[in-house]
Motif scaffolding. Structure first.
Motif, PDB file in Angstrom:
ATOM      1  N   ARG A 225       0.704  -0.902  -0.045  1.00 16.75           N
ATOM      2  CA  ARG A 225      -0.265  -0.453  -0.485  1.00 16.75           C
ATOM      3  C   ARG A 225       1.172   1.306   0.209  1.00 16.75           C
ATOM      4  O   ARG A 225       1.965   1.169   1.016  1.00 16.75           O
ATOM      5  CB  ARG A 225      -0.812  -0.212   1.707  1.00 16.75           C
ATOM      6  CG  ARG A 225      -2.466  -0.900   1.156  1.00 16.75           C
ATOM      7  CD  ARG A 225      -2.936  -0.183   2.427  1.00 16.75           C
ATOM      8  NE  ARG A 225      -3.772   0.587   2.046  1.00 16.75           N
ATOM      9  CZ  ARG A 225      -4.751   1.789   2.494  1.00 16.75           C
ATOM     10  NH1 ARG A 225      -4.770   0.763   3.413  1.00 16.75           N
ATOM     11  NH2 ARG A 225      -4.554   2.500   2.165  1.00 16.75           N
ATOM     12  N   ASP A 226       0.299   1.889  -0.756  1.00 18.22           N
ATOM     13  CA  ASP A 226       1.757   2.826  -0.951  1.00 18.22           C
ATOM     14  C   ASP A 226       1.854   4.092   0.754  1.00 18.22           C
ATOM     15  O   ASP A 226       2.785   4.297   0.246  1.00 18.22           O
ATOM     16  CB  ASP A 226       1.213   4.832  -1.825  1.00 18.22           C
ATOM     17  CG  ASP A 226      -0.152   4.789  -0.807  1.00 18.22           C
ATOM     18  OD1 ASP A 226      -0.941   4.929  -0.004  1.00 18.22           O
ATOM     19  OD2 ASP A 226      -0.850   5.571  -2.007  1.00 18.22           O
ATOM     20  N   ASP A 227       0.806   4.006   1.886  1.00 22.34           N
ATOM     21  CA  ASP A 227       1.137   5.102   2.928  1.00 22.34           C
ATOM     22  C   ASP A 227       1.548   4.013   3.359  1.00 22.34           C
ATOM     23  O   ASP A 227       2.934   3.911   4.163  1.00 22.34           O
ATOM     24  CB  ASP A 227      -0.212   4.547   3.218  1.00 22.34           C
ATOM     25  CG  ASP A 227      -1.330   4.685   2.989  1.00 22.34           C
ATOM     26  OD1 ASP A 227      -1.937   5.816   2.769  1.00 22.34           O
ATOM     27  OD2 ASP A 227      -1.879   4.359   2.022  1.00 22.34           O
TER      28      ASP A 227
END
Ligand code: ATP
Ligand code: ZN
Length: 286
Positions: free
Chosen positions: A52-54
Motif C-alpha cells: 500500500r502506498d502509505d
C-alpha cells in the motif's frame, strides 16, 4: 544479501501501472504482483515489493525496502527523513482545501473553529499553524470528499487533479496546499553495493524519462531556409541535414522537447518547413 536492490511500489492503485511500466521501459523484467507480495527480476538485480502506498515510506526507512515509488504527498505526510532521488513526472495532483460551493470564501480565516476531514492531518496541521488558524482536524482514510454532505465536516483537505470529484460532491477548491507527482525515494545511507545498483537504475530511468519528454522530428525544407529553421530547433546538438533526391531540398532531423512542441511547429511551418513528421523516442542517452 546486499547484491540486490529492493524497490517498494504500490500494489494496486493510481501509481501501480505506471510504476511497473517505467521499470519495464528500463528493460527490467519481472512478474506482475497480482497475487505475490514480492517479485524478483531475472535480468536486473532488483526485487519488487508490492505494498500500500502509505506503507512505503516506513518500509524504506526501516530497511524492508531500499527505494520506493510513491506520491510526494505521501512522503511529506510520513514526515520521515528519506531522500527524493528523482521526480518521475506522472500522477500529478495537488492537495487542496475545499468547502461547499454555497459558502463564501475570502481567506484561510474561514477555517477557524471549523471541522476539516482529511487523510493528510500532518500536512494540514502545518498549513493551519503557519496561518495561525485553529481548526478541528478529523482524520479519515478514504472518500474524504463526501464528509461535508453527510454532516461529518465543514470542509475537506484532499487530493485534487481536475477538480471534477470535488465538483460532483458540491464542493469548491479554495486553497492549494501542496503540488505533488510520483517520485523515486531512497533510504539516506545505502550500502555501497546497493548504491551502485541504484546508479545503474537511475541511468536507465534518465534515458527513459528524457525520451518521454522529447519527440524526434523530421522535416523537409528548401536549402535556403535551412539555417533559419535550424535556429528554431533546440536539438541535442545541431540538427542532422540530409539532401533529398529533389534538387535544392533537404531533410532535417532533430529532437524537440514535448512541452515546446506545438509552439515550435507553428514557427517551423512559417519558416518554410514542410512534411513534418513527429515520432516518439524510446530511449535517449545524452
Ligand atoms: P493504497 O491502497 O495503496 O493505499 P490509495 O487509495 O491511498 O492507495 P491512490 O488513490 O491509488 O491511493 O493514489 C495514489 C497516489 O496517486 C496518491 O497518493 C497521489 O500521489 C496520486 N493521486 C491520487 N489521486 C490522483 C488524481 N486524481 N490524479 C493524479 N494523481 C493522483
Ligand atoms: Zn494509500
Amino acid at each position: 544479501m546486499n547484491n540486490r536492490l529492493k524497490i517498494a511500489i504500490q500494489k494496486s492503485g493510481r501509481l501501480s501501472e505506471q510504476s511497473k511500466k517505467l521499470l519495464r521501459d528500463c528493460g527490467i523484467r519481472f512478474s506482475n504482483g497480482k497475487q505475490a507480495l514480492i517479485a524478483s527480476s531475472g535480468n536486473f538485480p532488483l526485487d519488487l515489493l508490492y505494498l500500500r502506498d502509505d506503507d512505503i515510506p516506513r518500509y524504506v526507512e526501516d530497511g524492508t525496502a531500499d527505494i520506493g515509488i510513491l506520491g510526494e504527498n505521501v512522503l511529506i505526510e510520513s514526515a520521515l527523513p528519506l531522500r527524493t532521488v528523482r521526480k518521475l513526472g506522472f500522477a500529478r495532483c495537488r492537495l487542496s482545501l475545499a468547502i461547499p460551493k454555497s459558502e463564501n470564501y475570502n481567506d484561510p480565516a474561514f477555517f477557524e473553529g471549523r471541522k476539516i476531514a482529511t487523510s493528510y492531518p500532518k500536512i494540514l496541521t502545518n498549513f493551519l499553524n503557519d496561518k495561525g488558524i485553529n481548526a478541528n482536524i478529523h482524520r479519515i482514510s478514504g472518500s474524504v470528499e463526501i464528509a461535508p454532505n453527510i454532516g461529518l465536516a465543514d470542509a475537506v483537505c484532499d487530493i485534487v487533479s481536475s477538480g471534477s470529484t470535488l465538483f460532483s460532491n458540491g464542493l469548491k477548491e479554495v486553497e492549494r496546499i501542496l503540488e505533488s507527482e510520483a517520485i523515486l525515494i531512497a533510504r539516506d545511507r545505502l550500502p555501497a553495493e546497493k548504491e551502485v545498483i541504484l546508479e545503474s537504475l537511475l541511468f536507465r530511468l534518465e534515458s527513459v524519462l528524457q525520451a518521454q519528454a522529447n519527440k524526434y522530428v523530421v522535416l523537409n525544407a528548401p536549402n535556403d531556409k535551412l539555417e533559419s529553421i535550424s535556429n528554431i530547433l533546440p536539438g541535442m546538438r545541431s540538427p542532422t541535414v540530409v539532401p533529398l533526391a529533389e534538387k535544392g531540398w533537404s531533410a532535417l532531423h532533430s529532437v524537440l522537447p514535448e512541452n515546446l512542441f506545438w509552439n515550435l511547429i507553428d514557427e517551423l511551418r512559417q519558416a518554410g518547413a514542410e512534411g513534418i513528421l513527429v515520432m516518439p523516442i524510446e530511449k535517449m542517452i545524452r
